[in-house]
Design a protein around this motif. Structure first.
Motif, short mmCIF file in Angstrom:
data_model
loop_
_atom_site.label_atom_id
_atom_site.label_comp_id
_atom_site.label_asym_id
_atom_site.label_seq_id
_atom_site.Cartn_x
_atom_site.Cartn_y
_atom_site.Cartn_z
N ASP A 241 0.83 -1.20 0.00
CA ASP A 241 0.00 0.00 0.00
C ASP A 241 0.87 1.25 0.00
O ASP A 241 0.62 2.21 -0.73
CB ASP A 241 -0.91 0.01 1.23
CG ASP A 241 -1.97 -1.07 1.17
OD1 ASP A 241 -2.08 -1.71 0.10
OD2 ASP A 241 -2.66 -1.29 2.17
N GLY A 242 1.91 1.26 0.85
CA GLY A 242 2.80 2.40 0.91
C GLY A 242 3.60 2.58 -0.37
O GLY A 242 3.80 3.70 -0.84
N ARG A 243 4.06 1.47 -0.95
CA ARG A 243 4.82 1.57 -2.20
C ARG A 243 3.96 2.07 -3.34
O ARG A 243 4.41 2.84 -4.19
CB ARG A 243 5.44 0.21 -2.55
CG ARG A 243 6.48 -0.25 -1.55
CD ARG A 243 7.45 -1.23 -2.16
NE ARG A 243 6.82 -2.45 -2.63
CZ ARG A 243 6.51 -3.49 -1.86
NH1 ARG A 243 6.74 -3.42 -0.56
NH2 ARG A 243 5.97 -4.57 -2.37
N LEU A 244 2.70 1.66 -3.38
CA LEU A 244 1.80 2.14 -4.42
C LEU A 244 1.62 3.65 -4.33
O LEU A 244 1.67 4.36 -5.34
CB LEU A 244 0.44 1.46 -4.30
CG LEU A 244 -0.65 1.96 -5.25
CD1 LEU A 244 -0.27 1.63 -6.68
CD2 LEU A 244 -1.99 1.36 -4.92
N LEU A 245 1.46 4.16 -3.12
CA LEU A 245 1.28 5.59 -2.93
C LEU A 245 2.52 6.35 -3.41
O LEU A 245 2.42 7.38 -4.09
CB LEU A 245 1.01 5.90 -1.46
CG LEU A 245 0.71 7.35 -1.10
CD1 LEU A 245 -0.54 7.82 -1.83
CD2 LEU A 245 0.54 7.50 0.40
#
Length: 412
Positions: A241-245
Motif C-alpha cells: 500500500d505504501g509503495r503504491l502511494l
C-alpha cells in the motif's frame, strides 16, 4: 461482466474528475486563486470522500456498495445536466464522485483484472475528458432540449449526454455483475488516517507555493514539503500500500507535472487511448515496479535535456504508455488503498504546478491541451520531477526491505 462494469465505472469517475475545477474553491464562489479557501477544492474533496466512503463500505454487503455507487452516479449526472447548480452542485459533484470511486474500488475486491481496468479507466478519462469535450464540441451540432440560463447553469450538452450514457450503463453493469458478491472485511483504520491527512497537507503546501514562481525558495520549500509528506505517508501504510502511494506520487511528479497528456485531434486522442491500453496490458502481464520508475526517470531526464539544449526528445509520445504501465504494475489488492491512491494521483501534483486533471483555461480550450493556469519554466518542472522520482525510487527500495505485516499480499 465484472471487468466491463469496472471499465464503465472508471470512465464515469474519470470523466467526472475531468470536469471538476481543481483550484476552484468549494467554500466561497468569490475566492481568488491562492487564497486560503482555495485549499478546499474539488479534487481534495473527491480524495477525502473516497477515503471515508471506502472505510464505511469495506464491511458492508456488496448490495450496499452497489446502491451507493448508483445513487452517487445519479448525483453526478444531475450536477452535469444542471439540475443541481451553484456551490451546492459543485460540492455534490465532488462528494458523489469520491463515493462512486470508493464503492467501485470496494466492489473490485481482490480481483487484479478489475482493479487494473478501473485504475486505467479513471486515469484515461480523467486526463482526456477535457480534450474529448473539445473535440465533441468542435462543431455546433444539433440544438438540445434544454437551454443554458446564466453563468450558474453553464451546462455542456455534449458532456451531459456522455455522462448520462456512461452512468446508465454503469448502473446496469454494476448491478448485474456484483449483486451476489460478498466483499471480504479488511483493516482500514490506518488507510483512513493517512488518506484524510495527505490531501489536506498537500493542499496547504500547494497553497503556500501557488503564488510564487517556479524556482523560488518558497516554491522549492513547498515541493520539498510535499515530497516529504508523501514519503512519510507511505511509511504509515503497510507494505505494498505504501509503495503504491509512492509510485503514484512519483508518477504525478515525473510525468503529469512535467508535460501532461495532450490530444489535439481525433487521431491523437485515439493514439493516446491506444497507448494507455497497451501500457496497461504490458503492466498486467509483466509487472515490474522499478522498470516503471525507471521509465519515469528517463522522461524526467529527457525533460531536463529539452530545457537546457532546446532539443525535442519526443518523450511525450510514450507518456500514456508509461503512465498506464506504472499504475497497473504497482496495483495493490487492498480496495481501500486503491480508493486512496487514485485520488492521490490527481491531488498530490508534487511540482506545485497548476497542472491538474484535464484542467483547461478559456483562452486555450479550443486547443484541447493539458494547460497550466500560470506559465512557468518547463525545465524547472522537469528538474523537479527528476529529483522527486529519484527520492521516491530510493524510498520504495527502503520500504521494500522493511518487514511487512502478515496480512500483506504477495509482492508484485
Amino acid at each position: 461482466m465484472k471487468v466491463l462494469s469496472m471499465l464503465l465505472a472508471g470512465l464515469t469517475v474519470g470523466y467526472a474528475i475531468s470536469d471538476i475545477g481543481p483550484f476552484d474553491s468549494l467554500l466561497s464562489s468569490t475566492a481568488q486563486f491562492g487564497s486560503f479557501w482555495s485549499i478546499v477544492n474539488g479534487l481534495t474533496v473527491v480524495a477525502i470522500s473516497a477515503c471515508v466512503a471506502s472505510v464505511a463500505l469495506a464491511r458492508a454487503r456488496a448490495r450496499v456498495s452497489i446502491v451507493v455507487a448508483i445513487a452517487s452516479a445519479l448525483v453526478v449526472v444531475f450536477q452535469t445536466v444542471g439540475m443541481v447548480t451553484g456551490l451546492l452542485g459543485h460540492w455534490a459533484g465532488a462528494v458523489a464522485t469520491g463515493a462512486v470511486l470508493a464503492a467501485v474500488a470496494v466492489l473490485a475486491g481482490r480481483h487484479r483484472g478489475e482493479q487494473a481496468t478501473l485504475a486505467v479507466a479513471v486515469l484515461g478519462a480523467g486526463l482526456l475528458g477535457g480534450p474529448l469535450d473539445a473535440l465533441v464540441e468542435a462543431n455546433d451540432g444539433p440544438v438540445f432540449v434544454w437551454d443554458v440560463v446564466g453563468a450558474e447553469d453553464d451546462v455542456s450538452p455534449q458532456r451531459a449526454i456522455v455522462m448520462v450514457i456512461l452512468a446508465s450503463a454503469t448502473a446496469a453493469a454494476l448491478f448485474l455483475a456484483h449483486r451476489n458478491d460478498e466483499p471480504e472485511p479488511y483493516e482500514t483504520r490506518r488507510i483512513l488516517l493517512v488518506g484524510l491527512a495527505l490531501p489536506v497537507t498537500v493542499g496547504v503546501l500547494r497553497w503556500i507555493a501557488a503564488s510564487h514562481d517556479a524556482g523560488s525558495a518558497v516554491w522549492l520549500v513547498g515541493l520539498a514539503g510535499m515530497t516529504a509528506s508523501a514519503v512519510v505517508a507511505s511509511f504509515l501504510l503497510p507494505g505494498r500500500d505504501g509503495r503504491l502511494l509512492l509510485v503514484l506520487c512519483a508518477l504525478s511528479a515525473g510525468v503529469f507535472g512535467t508535460f501532461g497528456l495532450a490530444a489535439g485531434n481525433s487521431a491523437q486522442l485515439a493514439l493516446t487511448v491506444g497507448l494507455l491500453i497497451l501500457g496497461a496490458g504490458i503492466g498486467y502481464r509483466w509487472p515490474h515496479l522499478y522498470v516503471g520508475l525507471g521509465g519515469l526517470l528517463v522522461v524526467a531526464v529527457a525533460g531536463v535535456i529539452e530545457g537546457y539544449a532546446d532539443v525535442q526528445t519526443g518523450s511525450e509520445f510514450v507518456l500514456p504508455l508509461i503512465a498506464a504501465y506504472v499504475v497497473v504494475s504497482a496495483l495493490t489488492i487492498s480496495p481501500g488503498s486503491l480508493a486512496l491512491s487514485l485520488p492521490a494521483l490527481f491531488t498530490t501534483t508534487l511540482p506545485v504546478t497548476a497542472y491538474a486533471a484535464s484542467f483547461q483555461t478559456a483562452s486555450v480550450y479550443d486547443r484541447a491541451v493539458f494547460t497550466p493556469t500560470t506559465e512557468h519554466d518547463p525545465m524547472v518542472f522537469s528538474a523537479a520531477g527528476l529529483v522527486v522520482v529519484a527520492v521516491m525510487t530510493c524510498a520504495c527500495g527502503v520500504l521494500t526491505r522493511r518487514p511487512t505485516e502478515k496480512s500483506d499480499p504477495p509482492r508484485v
